[in-house]
Design an enzyme around this catalytic site. Sequence first.
Site, short mmCIF file in Angstrom:
data_model
loop_
_atom_site.label_atom_id
_atom_site.label_comp_id
_atom_site.label_asym_id
_atom_site.label_seq_id
_atom_site.Cartn_x
_atom_site.Cartn_y
_atom_site.Cartn_z
N GLU A 88 0.84 -1.19 0.00
CA GLU A 88 0.00 0.00 0.00
C GLU A 88 0.87 1.25 0.00
O GLU A 88 2.00 1.24 0.52
CB GLU A 88 -0.94 0.00 1.21
CG GLU A 88 -1.94 -1.13 1.08
CD GLU A 88 -3.01 -1.14 2.15
OE1 GLU A 88 -4.14 -1.55 1.84
OE2 GLU A 88 -2.74 -0.77 3.31
N CYS A 102 3.38 8.68 1.13
CA CYS A 102 3.88 7.80 2.17
C CYS A 102 4.17 6.46 1.48
O CYS A 102 3.24 5.80 1.01
CB CYS A 102 2.79 7.66 3.23
SG CYS A 102 3.19 6.51 4.53
N CYS A 109 6.40 -6.53 7.50
CA CYS A 109 7.45 -5.98 8.36
C CYS A 109 7.79 -7.02 9.42
O CYS A 109 6.91 -7.73 9.91
CB CYS A 109 6.95 -4.71 9.04
SG CYS A 109 8.22 -3.84 9.99
N CYS A 113 5.92 -4.36 15.95
CA CYS A 113 5.51 -3.39 16.97
C CYS A 113 4.06 -3.69 17.36
O CYS A 113 3.21 -3.95 16.50
CB CYS A 113 5.63 -1.95 16.46
SG CYS A 113 7.34 -1.52 16.05
N CYS A 116 0.95 -1.83 15.70
CA CYS A 116 0.98 -1.57 14.26
C CYS A 116 0.40 -2.76 13.47
O CYS A 116 0.81 -3.91 13.69
CB CYS A 116 2.42 -1.32 13.83
SG CYS A 116 2.61 -1.05 12.05
N CYS A 339 -1.37 6.06 9.80
CA CYS A 339 -0.17 5.40 10.31
C CYS A 339 -0.51 4.09 10.99
O CYS A 339 -1.40 4.05 11.83
CB CYS A 339 0.50 6.24 11.38
SG CYS A 339 1.17 7.78 10.82
N1 SAH Z 1 9.04 1.11 10.38
C1 SAH Z 1 9.03 2.55 10.41
C2 SAH Z 1 7.84 3.16 9.70
C3 SAH Z 1 6.55 2.85 10.40
S1 SAH Z 1 5.10 3.79 10.08
C4 SAH Z 1 9.08 3.02 11.84
O1 SAH Z 1 8.95 2.19 12.75
O2 SAH Z 1 9.28 4.21 12.07
C5 SAH Z 1 5.36 5.37 10.69
C6 SAH Z 1 4.97 5.64 12.16
O3 SAH Z 1 3.65 5.19 12.48
C7 SAH Z 1 5.90 4.97 13.14
O4 SAH Z 1 6.30 5.89 14.10
C8 SAH Z 1 5.01 3.91 13.73
O5 SAH Z 1 5.45 3.51 14.99
C9 SAH Z 1 3.68 4.61 13.77
N2 SAH Z 1 2.54 3.71 13.98
C10 SAH Z 1 2.48 2.37 13.81
N3 SAH Z 1 1.27 1.89 14.14
C11 SAH Z 1 0.52 2.96 14.50
C12 SAH Z 1 -0.83 3.11 14.91
N4 SAH Z 1 -1.65 2.07 15.01
N5 SAH Z 1 -1.27 4.36 15.18
C13 SAH Z 1 -0.43 5.42 15.06
N6 SAH Z 1 0.85 5.33 14.67
C14 SAH Z 1 1.33 4.12 14.39
#
Ligand code: SAH
Length: 348
Positions: A88, A102, A109, A113, A116, A339
């Site tokens: 996406e 984005c 991944c 986390c 996420c 995000c």
């Molecule tokens: N792998 C990268 C990019 C991730 S997406 C990273 O970890 O930075 C970009 C941001 O969105 C990251 O800070 C991630 O932690 C955050 N994110 C992930 N899941 C989320 C959610 N459910 N709500 C809000 N932000 C989220």
Amino acid sequence: MQNREAQIKDLFPNQPDYRYKQIITQLFQVDNKTWNDFTNLPLEMRDELTHKIPFFTVHEDLVQVSQRKDTYKAKLKVDNGESPAFIESVLMLNPRNQWTICVSSQIGCAMACSFCATGKMGLSRNLTDDEIIDQFRFWQHFLIKNPEIPQRISNIVFMGMGEPLANYNNVKSAINSILTHTDLGHTKITVSTVGVIPSLKRILTDPEWPDVRIALSLHSADKQTREDIVPTSFKTFLEDIREWAREYLQKFGNRKHHLTFEYVMLKTVNDTREHATKLANFVKSIGNVKVNLIPYNFIGMEFQSTTPAHMTKFKDYLTDHGVTTTIRKTMGEDIDAACGQLITKNKS
Ligand code: SAH
């Protein structure tokens, strides 16, 4: 597999260097819709390109638009000859009435986390540099086909699916290509990372690393809390990040080039006064770091969002303690484009 530039060089060996550069530059020119439109190339070369090298490495499966029409999400099919899969990519209107894209850097991944959605997929594979570049080109072509909306892509954030610094070489190559062949500048591109220490260290000494912005997904300056929500954290993570960030700012930092810590706000998990104090102290022990608070986008029952009022309080506390803090505007949540909400089903 070789990337497009190498394939072109293989296909047409012994061409002068400017010729290769010219071809790649034209790939970013949106009037060119097929290889055949490269009219400054001899017909035989265009024919060869058409038959041997895919013009796009990502293919539209579905584009959705948010109700406010300020966010578009594309589900794109990628097929590098192994097995087809979906990623996406998101287009978001920014305050300057231009678009921020984005982009994804991996299919799925491995970082897992806990808050996420992409983390729940596991990792299928890295995207190639062409697949990253082509997300940018895809949106360029999309905009041309929709002339009633703003046309300029002014920023790129690596905040889609995947951990960009776990795909260091391809991400670097894609960024360098975009910087060389478009008018986007270094400060318009942001790589967001969970904090892959070996890659972060590599950035400090790699002469080919483009001097783009880095956003680090800190999410807590409390050791135990970070370990609880970001499973890739390890014992000395915060100390290692502090040391790295100081070196990074020494090397790259100036008023234009700060470091950002991203901080997703999870109710009672990382949003208490104690967490704010730890965060403020951590930031102050480093230097020119801005904090970007991210409202949690719902992906499952495990976490709840901090209320907007409490988020403002958390922000005010940080600001009062000398930390420049912003709150990220959530976009595209009605189409699951916000995000952490990016997830696709891929056949294994
Ligand atoms: N792998 C990268 C990019 C991730 S997406 C990273 O970890 O930075 C970009 C941001 O969105 C990251 O800070 C991630 O932690 C955050 N994110 C992930 N899941 C989320 C959610 N459910 N709500 C809000 N932000 C989220």
